[in-house]
Design an enzyme around this catalytic site. Structure first.
Site, short mmCIF file in Angstrom:
data_model
loop_
_atom_site.label_atom_id
_atom_site.label_comp_id
_atom_site.label_asym_id
_atom_site.label_seq_id
_atom_site.Cartn_x
_atom_site.Cartn_y
_atom_site.Cartn_z
N ARG A 1 37.30 43.01 52.71
CA ARG A 1 38.26 42.21 51.95
C ARG A 1 39.57 42.13 52.72
O ARG A 1 40.01 43.12 53.30
CB ARG A 1 38.53 42.90 50.60
CG ARG A 1 38.15 42.09 49.43
CD ARG A 1 38.19 42.89 48.17
NE ARG A 1 39.56 43.23 47.74
CZ ARG A 1 39.84 43.69 46.51
NH1 ARG A 1 38.87 43.86 45.64
NH2 ARG A 1 41.07 43.98 46.16
N ARG B 1 47.56 45.45 34.00
CA ARG B 1 47.89 46.40 35.06
C ARG B 1 49.25 47.04 34.84
O ARG B 1 49.68 47.86 35.64
CB ARG B 1 47.91 45.67 36.40
CG ARG B 1 46.67 45.93 37.25
CD ARG B 1 46.81 45.08 38.47
NE ARG B 1 46.11 45.49 39.65
CZ ARG B 1 44.91 45.08 39.99
NH1 ARG B 1 44.20 44.33 39.19
NH2 ARG B 1 44.40 45.42 41.15
P1 AMP Z 1 41.63 43.55 42.32
O1 AMP Z 1 40.43 42.80 42.79
O2 AMP Z 1 41.63 43.82 40.85
O3 AMP Z 1 41.90 44.77 43.16
O4 AMP Z 1 42.89 42.57 42.55
C1 AMP Z 1 43.22 42.10 43.84
C2 AMP Z 1 44.69 41.68 43.85
O5 AMP Z 1 44.88 40.60 42.91
C3 AMP Z 1 45.68 42.75 43.42
O6 AMP Z 1 46.02 43.63 44.48
C4 AMP Z 1 46.85 41.90 42.97
O7 AMP Z 1 47.57 41.36 44.07
C5 AMP Z 1 46.15 40.73 42.27
N1 AMP Z 1 45.94 41.02 40.85
C6 AMP Z 1 44.74 41.17 40.21
N2 AMP Z 1 44.93 41.43 38.90
C7 AMP Z 1 46.27 41.48 38.71
C8 AMP Z 1 47.11 41.73 37.58
N3 AMP Z 1 46.58 42.01 36.38
N4 AMP Z 1 48.44 41.69 37.76
C9 AMP Z 1 48.99 41.40 38.95
N5 AMP Z 1 48.27 41.17 40.06
C10 AMP Z 1 46.91 41.20 39.95
#
Ligand code: AMP
Length: 238
Positions: A162, A93
């Site tokens: 969510r 990310r």
């Molecule tokens: P997502 O389902 O990919 O939207 O991820 C949900 C949350 O998990 C994000 O808003 C971050 O708080 C955390 N997260 C997921 N992947 C990452 C990453 N690669 N780096 C940092 N935080 C992450």
């Protein structure tokens, strides 16, 4: 050296990354590895790591890089990913995470990075109606409801809003995408590993575009093998 298909899918929240990553993973017989799902699982398990991650997630902030990188490194060492490859969804990310991923996979790095492109107005609209399965992470929306009264079609668990799909957290995640993740587009473009794909339209249409993009760059196996030789400007082996 020959290795399995190593794909990354980038895109704003609500771009349809999770669904499309799952379809790509099925197509190439590799696991979809979603760091968001891994963190949600840790939160549900009540572990200390999960509790710490939750504070960042609820605000729409990024979990610290060292925590995420360690998690991914451990996951990529499992047999399914190390033997066959993977589709990474939600990682990297930022440029620091991309550098760490490159080191984990040295010397080849990932094969291809797909940028699923959807305008911000469209993702905001989609996110307003998004519901997600607490068990397996499958997303639903007004156009794709579960068959059975808010129970997941795939695993039967509850389908809910969510916890981090609040207006403030959504705005924060979109801002972070622009600041932190968008620079990866140039980073991977410079390495000739970027495939931008239009993420608007019906699910099947977008999947077909993704598969075409992967195949035109990596061939039908979806694999950048060591013996394809130099690539032409279109990305096809010469
Ligand atoms: P997502 O389902 O990919 O939207 O991820 C949900 C949350 O998990 C994000 O808003 C971050 O708080 C955390 N997260 C997921 N992947 C990452 C990453 N690669 N780096 C940092 N935080 C992450």
């Amino acid at each position: 050296m020959e290795h399995g298909t190593r794909l990354v899918i980038l895109g704003k929240q609500g771009a349809g990354k999770g669904t499309q990553a799952e379809r790509l993973a099925r197509q190439y017989g590799v696991p979809r590895i979603s760091t968001g799902d891994m963190f949600r699982l840790a939160v549900r398990s009540g572990s200390e790591a999960g509790q710490q991650a939750k504070e960042y997630m609820d605000e729409g902030n990024l979990v610290p890089d060292d925590v995420v990188v360690a998690l991914v490194e451990e996951r990529l060492q499992k047999d399914d990913a190390s033997n066959h490859g993977f589709v990474l969804d939600g990682f990297p990310r930022n440029v620091k995470q991309a550098g760490a991923l490159h080191e984990m996979l040295a010397p080849d790095g990932v094969d291809l990075v797909i940028e699923l492109d959807v305008p911000t107005e469209v993702v905001l609209n989609r996110l307003a109606g998004r519901r997600t399965c607490v068990g397996c992470g499958t997303n639903y929306g007004p156009d794709a409801l579960p068959r059975d009264d808010w129970q997941c079609d795939i695993c039967g668990d509850k389908v809910v809003v969510r916890e981090d799909d609040t207006e403030a957290a959504i705005a924060r995640r979109l801002a972070l995408y622009d600041q932190e993740t968008e620079p990866l587009v140039a980073w991977y473009l410079a390495q000739d590993k970027l495939a931008p794909v239009d993420g608007q339209g019906a699910l099947d249409t977008v999947t077909a575009r993704l598969l075409r993009a992967v195949e035109s760059r990596l061939g039908p196996s979806g694999r950048r093998s060591g013996d394809v030789g130099p690539r032409s400007p279109t990305g096809r082996p010469r």
